[in-house]
Design a protein around this motif. Sequence first.
Motif, PDB file in Angstrom:
ATOM      1  N   TYR A  20      34.392  28.725  39.626  1.00 32.02           N
ATOM      2  CA  TYR A  20      35.026  29.898  40.224  1.00 32.02           C
ATOM      3  C   TYR A  20      34.102  30.694  41.141  1.00 32.02           C
ATOM      4  O   TYR A  20      34.527  31.163  42.192  1.00 32.02           O
ATOM      5  CB  TYR A  20      35.584  30.790  39.118  1.00 32.02           C
ATOM      6  N   GLU A  21      32.846  30.849  40.755  1.00 30.67           N
ATOM      7  CA  GLU A  21      31.912  31.611  41.600  1.00 30.67           C
ATOM      8  C   GLU A  21      31.711  30.911  42.942  1.00 30.67           C
ATOM      9  O   GLU A  21      31.722  31.553  44.001  1.00 30.67           O
ATOM     10  CB  GLU A  21      30.567  31.800  40.883  1.00 30.67           C
ATOM     11  N   LYS A  22      31.531  29.592  42.908  1.00 34.33           N
ATOM     12  CA  LYS A  22      31.380  28.834  44.155  1.00 34.33           C
ATOM     13  C   LYS A  22      32.660  28.899  44.975  1.00 34.33           C
ATOM     14  O   LYS A  22      32.623  29.044  46.205  1.00 34.33           O
ATOM     15  CB  LYS A  22      31.032  27.368  43.859  1.00 34.33           C
ATOM     16  N   ALA A  23      33.798  28.796  44.293  1.00 37.50           N
ATOM     17  CA  ALA A  23      35.089  28.872  44.989  1.00 37.50           C
ATOM     18  C   ALA A  23      35.245  30.212  45.688  1.00 37.50           C
ATOM     19  O   ALA A  23      35.701  30.281  46.835  1.00 37.50           O
ATOM     20  CB  ALA A  23      36.225  28.659  43.998  1.00 37.50           C
ATOM     21  N   LEU A  24      34.860  31.288  45.013  1.00 39.23           N
ATOM     22  CA  LEU A  24      34.970  32.625  45.604  1.00 39.23           C
ATOM     23  C   LEU A  24      34.149  32.735  46.883  1.00 39.23           C
ATOM     24  O   LEU A  24      34.606  33.298  47.879  1.00 39.23           O
ATOM     25  CB  LEU A  24      34.511  33.682  44.596  1.00 39.23           C
ATOM     26  N   SER A  25      32.949  32.186  46.845  1.00 44.24           N
ATOM     27  CA  SER A  25      32.080  32.239  48.016  1.00 44.24           C
ATOM     28  C   SER A  25      32.733  31.543  49.210  1.00 44.24           C
ATOM     29  O   SER A  25      32.750  32.063  50.331  1.00 44.24           O
ATOM     30  CB  SER A  25      30.733  31.591  47.679  1.00 44.24           C
ATOM     31  N   ALA A  45      42.355  35.790  43.856  1.00 45.16           N
ATOM     32  CA  ALA A  45      42.833  36.467  42.645  1.00 45.16           C
ATOM     33  C   ALA A  45      42.824  35.526  41.452  1.00 45.16           C
ATOM     34  O   ALA A  45      42.451  35.921  40.338  1.00 45.16           O
ATOM     35  CB  ALA A  45      44.242  37.019  42.880  1.00 45.16           C
ATOM     36  N   CYS A  46      43.242  34.272  41.661  1.00 41.21           N
ATOM     37  CA  CYS A  46      43.234  33.281  40.567  1.00 41.21           C
ATOM     38  C   CYS A  46      41.820  33.083  40.017  1.00 41.21           C
ATOM     39  O   CYS A  46      41.628  32.976  38.799  1.00 41.21           O
ATOM     40  CB  CYS A  46      43.805  31.955  41.052  1.00 41.21           C
ATOM     41  N   CYS A  47      40.849  33.025  40.918  1.00 47.94           N
ATOM     42  CA  CYS A  47      39.454  32.873  40.476  1.00 47.94           C
ATOM     43  C   CYS A  47      39.035  34.063  39.617  1.00 47.94           C
ATOM     44  O   CYS A  47      38.447  33.893  38.543  1.00 47.94           O
ATOM     45  CB  CYS A  47      38.520  32.762  41.678  1.00 47.94           C
ATOM     46  N   HIS A  48      39.344  35.265  40.092  1.00 44.70           N
ATOM     47  CA  HIS A  48      38.968  36.465  39.339  1.00 44.70           C
ATOM     48  C   HIS A  48      39.716  36.541  38.009  1.00 44.70           C
ATOM     49  O   HIS A  48      39.160  37.033  37.026  1.00 44.70           O
ATOM     50  CB  HIS A  48      39.225  37.722  40.175  1.00 44.70           C
ATOM     51  N   TYR A  49      40.957  36.036  37.991  1.00 48.82           N
ATOM     52  CA  TYR A  49      41.714  36.013  36.736  1.00 48.82           C
ATOM     53  C   TYR A  49      40.990  35.136  35.718  1.00 48.82           C
ATOM     54  O   TYR A  49      40.840  35.514  34.552  1.00 48.82           O
ATOM     55  CB  TYR A  49      43.132  35.485  36.981  1.00 48.82           C
ATOM     56  N   CYS A  50      40.542  33.972  36.154  1.00 48.41           N
ATOM     57  CA  CYS A  50      39.833  33.061  35.247  1.00 48.41           C
ATOM     58  C   CYS A  50      38.499  33.647  34.794  1.00 48.41           C
ATOM     59  O   CYS A  50      38.000  33.306  33.718  1.00 48.41           O
ATOM     60  CB  CYS A  50      39.625  31.710  35.924  1.00 48.41           C
ATOM     61  N   LEU A  51      37.944  34.538  35.614  1.00 48.89           N
ATOM     62  CA  LEU A  51      36.697  35.220  35.247  1.00 48.89           C
ATOM     63  C   LEU A  51      36.960  36.527  34.497  1.00 48.89           C
ATOM     64  O   LEU A  51      36.038  37.282  34.197  1.00 48.89           O
ATOM     65  CB  LEU A  51      35.870  35.502  36.512  1.00 48.89           C
ATOM     66  N   GLU A  52      38.254  36.786  34.215  1.00 44.46           N
ATOM     67  CA  GLU A  52      38.712  37.957  33.458  1.00 44.46           C
ATOM     68  C   GLU A  52      38.379  39.279  34.146  1.00 44.46           C
ATOM     69  O   GLU A  52      38.148  40.301  33.489  1.00 44.46           O
ATOM     70  CB  GLU A  52      38.160  37.929  32.024  1.00 44.46           C
ATOM     71  N   LEU A  58      44.661  42.519  40.339  1.00 44.88           N
ATOM     72  CA  LEU A  58      45.807  43.351  40.734  1.00 44.88           C
ATOM     73  C   LEU A  58      45.716  43.762  42.195  1.00 44.88           C
ATOM     74  O   LEU A  58      46.698  43.697  42.933  1.00 44.88           O
ATOM     75  CB  LEU A  58      45.894  44.591  39.842  1.00 44.88           C
ATOM     76  N   ASP A  59      44.535  44.183  42.619  1.00 46.31           N
ATOM     77  CA  ASP A  59      44.359  44.582  44.021  1.00 46.31           C
ATOM     78  C   ASP A  59      44.652  43.415  44.961  1.00 46.31           C
ATOM     79  O   ASP A  59      45.317  43.578  45.988  1.00 46.31           O
ATOM     80  CB  ASP A  59      42.930  45.087  44.267  1.00 46.31           C
ATOM     81  N   LEU A  60      44.163  42.243  44.598  1.00 50.35           N
ATOM     82  CA  LEU A  60      44.322  41.065  45.458  1.00 50.35           C
ATOM     83  C   LEU A  60      45.769  40.580  45.520  1.00 50.35           C
ATOM     84  O   LEU A  60      46.266  40.241  46.597  1.00 50.35           O
ATOM     85  CB  LEU A  60      43.393  39.944  44.980  1.00 50.35           C
ATOM     86  N   VAL A  61      46.448  40.548  44.366  1.00 49.95           N
ATOM     87  CA  VAL A  61      47.843  40.078  44.403  1.00 49.95           C
ATOM     88  C   VAL A  61      48.732  41.095  45.116  1.00 49.95           C
ATOM     89  O   VAL A  61      49.675  40.716  45.811  1.00 49.95           O
ATOM     90  CB  VAL A  61      48.416  39.722  43.013  1.00 49.95           C
ATOM     91  N   ASN A  62      48.417  42.368  44.960  1.00 50.05           N
ATOM     92  CA  ASN A  62      49.183  43.377  45.696  1.00 50.05           C
ATOM     93  C   ASN A  62      49.001  43.206  47.199  1.00 50.05           C
ATOM     94  O   ASN A  62      49.938  43.388  47.975  1.00 50.05           O
ATOM     95  CB  ASN A  62      48.776  44.786  45.264  1.00 50.05           C
ATOM     96  N   ARG A  63      47.799  42.819  47.608  1.00 51.80           N
ATOM     97  CA  ARG A  63      47.539  42.553  49.031  1.00 51.80           C
ATOM     98  C   ARG A  63      48.346  41.334  49.489  1.00 51.80           C
ATOM     99  O   ARG A  63      48.962  41.353  50.558  1.00 51.80           O
ATOM    100  CB  ARG A  63      46.050  42.306  49.255  1.00 51.80           C
ATOM    101  N   GLY A  72      56.309  34.367  45.276  1.00 60.07           N
ATOM    102  CA  GLY A  72      56.621  34.288  43.850  1.00 60.07           C
ATOM    103  C   GLY A  72      55.408  34.088  42.971  1.00 60.07           C
ATOM    104  O   GLY A  72      55.277  34.721  41.922  1.00 60.07           O
ATOM    105  N   GLU A  73      54.491  33.204  43.366  1.00 58.74           N
ATOM    106  CA  GLU A  73      53.307  32.937  42.544  1.00 58.74           C
ATOM    107  C   GLU A  73      52.450  34.180  42.384  1.00 58.74           C
ATOM    108  O   GLU A  73      51.863  34.417  41.322  1.00 58.74           O
ATOM    109  CB  GLU A  73      52.474  31.796  43.151  1.00 58.74           C
ATOM    110  N   ALA A  74      52.378  34.992  43.450  1.00 61.33           N
ATOM    111  CA  ALA A  74      51.577  36.219  43.370  1.00 61.33           C
ATOM    112  C   ALA A  74      52.211  37.207  42.393  1.00 61.33           C
ATOM    113  O   ALA A  74      51.516  37.867  41.614  1.00 61.33           O
ATOM    114  CB  ALA A  74      51.434  36.847  44.761  1.00 61.33           C
ATOM    115  N   TYR A  75      53.534  37.310  42.424  1.00 58.68           N
ATOM    116  CA  TYR A  75      54.217  38.165  41.455  1.00 58.68           C
ATOM    117  C   TYR A  75      53.946  37.683  40.030  1.00 58.68           C
ATOM    118  O   TYR A  75      53.731  38.495  39.116  1.00 58.68           O
ATOM    119  CB  TYR A  75      55.730  38.174  41.714  1.00 58.68           C
ATOM    120  N   ALA A  76      53.992  36.368  39.826  1.00 58.40           N
ATOM    121  CA  ALA A  76      53.761  35.820  38.482  1.00 58.40           C
ATOM    122  C   ALA A  76      52.358  36.155  37.992  1.00 58.40           C
ATOM    123  O   ALA A  76      52.173  36.551  36.826  1.00 58.40           O
ATOM    124  CB  ALA A  76      53.972  34.305  38.490  1.00 58.40           C
ATOM    125  N   LEU A  77      51.374  36.031  38.872  1.00 54.59           N
ATOM    126  CA  LEU A  77      50.000  36.356  38.478  1.00 54.59           C
ATOM    127  C   LEU A  77      49.876  37.848  38.155  1.00 54.59           C
ATOM    128  O   LEU A  77      49.200  38.234  37.197  1.00 54.59           O
ATOM    129  CB  LEU A  77      49.020  35.957  39.583  1.00 54.59           C
TER     130      LEU A  77
END
Length: 200
Positions: A20-25, A45-52, A58-63, A72-77
């Motif tokens: 996840y850290e490499k993916a974020l970069s 957002a998915c990466c940060h979710y997995c990193l808790e 929330l900020d990212l999915v709202n964006r 739809g996937e963003a709403y689900a997350l």
Amino acid sequence: MVHSEKLFKEGCALQNSDEYEKALSVLEQYRKYHPEDPKVYFEIACCHYCLEKYDLVLDLVNRAISINFEYGEAYALKAYIFLEKKDYGNAIPILQYCNVVLPNDEVTLFGLLQAYAEVGLIASAMVCAKQLLVLKPLEIQYQVYEAGLYYRQGQYDTAIEILEKVIANNPEEMQHIEMLNEIKGMKMENGNCRYPGMNN
């Protein structure tokens, strides 16, 4: 353009490999090229979710949703963040919306199953469990949830039958024996009677 698309694919591949850290970069590099692409906010957002790191999620999915109101996937997350916070009142309407725009989506159905079960809407949770088992009939987690819901409805024999099959078909899944024994104990204690009003 080709370079940036390659970055996006690389970032998603790293995420799928739990890096996840490499993916974020990598995904942050892609975002510099495409700041209005809702997909990149969702994947970050998915990466940060997995990193808790739920507040960031929330900020990212709202964006992402502000760019694409039908994502739809963003709403689900977003709903899953509310589930993590045990805020079922906010999670359920979002998941219900997701179930309309993404019918038969496994993530949405599982979220609804959890939320309905937590607030005591057992019949609604059971509908979700049945739908999930149509999608993945051999998924142990869904079978165990179904058994638990039958148990909560007072249908001990059905719950016991499901759990015995799970254990017989998956000998390595011995952790479910405790649940099975608990249900058998409740059946003995209650004389196998069903309590009216346990269902919703």
